[in-house]
Scaffold this active site. Structure first.
Site, PDB file in Angstrom:
ATOM      1  N   ARG A  31       0.841  -1.214   0.000  1.00 31.77           N
ATOM      2  CA  ARG A  31       0.000   0.000   0.000  1.00 31.77           C
ATOM      3  C   ARG A  31       0.871   1.257   0.000  1.00 31.77           C
ATOM      4  O   ARG A  31       0.595   2.218  -0.727  1.00 31.77           O
ATOM      5  CB  ARG A  31      -0.921   0.029   1.226  1.00 31.77           C
ATOM      6  N   GLU A 175     -14.635 -13.351  10.437  1.00 33.84           N
ATOM      7  CA  GLU A 175     -14.599 -12.775   9.083  1.00 33.84           C
ATOM      8  C   GLU A 175     -14.436 -13.850   8.012  1.00 33.84           C
ATOM      9  O   GLU A 175     -13.323 -14.248   7.689  1.00 33.84           O
ATOM     10  CB  GLU A 175     -13.453 -11.756   8.954  1.00 33.84           C
ATOM     11  N   LYS A 217     -18.171 -10.274  10.322  1.00 37.13           N
ATOM     12  CA  LYS A 217     -17.625  -9.354   9.307  1.00 37.13           C
ATOM     13  C   LYS A 217     -17.677 -10.044   7.945  1.00 37.13           C
ATOM     14  O   LYS A 217     -16.736 -10.712   7.527  1.00 37.13           O
ATOM     15  CB  LYS A 217     -16.181  -8.990   9.681  1.00 37.13           C
ATOM     16  N   SER A 259     -14.858  -3.933   3.106  1.00 29.58           N
ATOM     17  CA  SER A 259     -15.129  -3.257   1.825  1.00 29.58           C
ATOM     18  C   SER A 259     -14.668  -4.108   0.637  1.00 29.58           C
ATOM     19  O   SER A 259     -15.238  -3.996  -0.451  1.00 29.58           O
ATOM     20  CB  SER A 259     -14.523  -1.855   1.792  1.00 29.58           C
ATOM     21  N   GLY A 260     -13.653  -4.909   0.804  1.00 32.64           N
ATOM     22  CA  GLY A 260     -13.328  -5.963  -0.161  1.00 32.64           C
ATOM     23  C   GLY A 260     -12.922  -5.526  -1.556  1.00 32.64           C
ATOM     24  O   GLY A 260     -13.050  -6.306  -2.495  1.00 32.64           O
ATOM     25  N   GLY A 261     -12.498  -4.283  -1.726  1.00 31.31           N
ATOM     26  CA  GLY A 261     -12.104  -3.832  -3.057  1.00 31.31           C
ATOM     27  C   GLY A 261     -13.148  -2.945  -3.719  1.00 31.31           C
ATOM     28  O   GLY A 261     -12.954  -2.477  -4.847  1.00 31.31           O
ATOM     29  N   ARG A 290      -9.574  -0.472   3.207  1.00 33.90           N
ATOM     30  CA  ARG A 290      -9.337   0.412   2.059  1.00 33.90           C
ATOM     31  C   ARG A 290     -10.382   1.510   1.928  1.00 33.90           C
ATOM     32  O   ARG A 290     -10.051   2.654   1.614  1.00 33.90           O
ATOM     33  CB  ARG A 290      -9.262  -0.424   0.769  1.00 33.90           C
TER      34      ARG A 290
END
Ligand code: 13P
Length: 336
Positions: A31, A175, A217, A259-261, A290
């Protein structure tokens, strides 16, 4: 109400959600390098500390998930990071899995590791101030996947992890992330995610995990990122709610989506749509990595000295997510 249930509600209630700042050093390095910053322990801390000292922490962030490196660091003002976070009224949490590794006998799939020595590590994290934890299982969708083997073995690991975490007096975030990668339809995502979540709760139940003392999650129900199919936000919300109503016990206090992208905008918009029609007893909020950090990271990379400016970008993002968690977000508010 049990103590664990109280902790879970404190993290999720009143328009708050979770900041997932628990990227492993490898992921954080990617990142940072993507925005042209070198990945040193100091730089990783500097960015994170900038977020952890922002105004958003008071009203919009109920919990922060930390990585092992960060929970042991001190801020520029010489505060222990968990104390810095608690000082704003948010609860420090910790990622405790040690990553997703190749699943034996199904080499295209992953099993999350980290159970060995977990009881001792949990005690250490509790002493450092953590009151909740995270363990992420990953599943990809394609013709034959996720396999029964991956669905079962990851659910079993999530249940053993959750039992140990509750034994230690902390709230486990469970999750199971069904990844967005692929060309699959939203219906396929719905079917696979429902199967995955149901299996997780079967195993949690077998391991006597108290459902009122966990946070789920999950991913939202979306078509694969490579799929060309159009889908509107209302359909995403309806499918997501249908899936959760079918597979999650009513005692669970809340759902905090990853949010997963998804873009920051889509992650807020879709969460808002979910809350506009939320006909469950579950709090529906965010546990975004993200989708809370992207714009702030981009701004910070170009203005490392500008703490206030970076915090303003983060405050705005957190505010949008908070509004979405109450069904009060709208596109116009994004432009302010
Ligand atoms: P994203 O919101 O970036 O998917 O990260 C959330 C998370 O904690 C993944 O484990």
């Amino acid at each position: 109400m049990t103590e664990l249930n109280q902790i879970a509600k404190k993290i999720l209630e009143k328009g708050k959600g979770i900041l997932a700042a628990d990227e492993s050093t490898g992921t954080m390095t990617k990142r940072l390098e993507a925005v042209g910053v070198s990945s040193s322990p100091e730089n990783r801390l500097l960015f994170r500390e900038t977020l952890f000292s922002s105004e958003a922490m008071k009203s919009f962030i109920g919990g922060v998930i930390l990585y092992d490196e960060t929970i042991k660091q001190k801020s520029l003002t010489n505060k222990k990071i968990p104390e810095l976070i608690s000082g704003y009224g948010a609860i420090p949490g910790i990622k405790v899995d040690t990553g997703a590794k190749i699943l034996a006998n199904s080499p295209d799939e992953k099993i999350t590791e980290g159970l060995d020595g977990l009881r001792e590590r949990l005690k250490e994290y509790y002493k450092l101030g953590a009151r909740f934890t995270k363990w992420r299982a990953v599943y990809s969708i394609s013709e034959n996947y996720p396999s029964k083997l991956s669905i079962y073995s990851n659910a079993h690991a999530l249940a053993r992890y959750s039992a140990l975490v509750q034994e230690c007096g902390m709230v486990p975030i469970v999750e199971p992330e069904v990844l967005m990668d692929g060309n699959h339809s939203a219906e396929e995502c719905f079917n696979k995610t429902s199967e995955v979540i149901k299996k997780c709760f079967d195993e949690l139940n077998k391991h006597k995990v108290d459902p009122s003392g966990i946070i789920l999650k999950p991913n939202m129900i979306l078509p694969g990122s490579g799929s060309k199919k159009e889908i509107n936000t209302k359909t995403i919300a309806e499918l997501t709610l249908k899936c959760l109503k079918m597979s999650v016990p009513s005692e669970v206090p809340g759902v905090a989506f990853l949010s997963g992208g998804q873009s920051e905008f889509d992650a807020a918009k879709n969460l808002n749509s979910i809350n506009l029609i939320n006909d469950t007893n579950f709090i529906m909020t965010y546990s975004y990595g993200r989708a809370l950090q992207q714009s702030a990271l981009k701004f910070w990379a170009k203005n490392i000295q500008n703490v206030k400016g970076t915090q303003e970008v983060f405050n705005q993002r957190a505010k949008m997510c908070s509004l979405a968690s109450r069904g009060k977000w709208s596109e116009d508010l994004e432009k302010i």
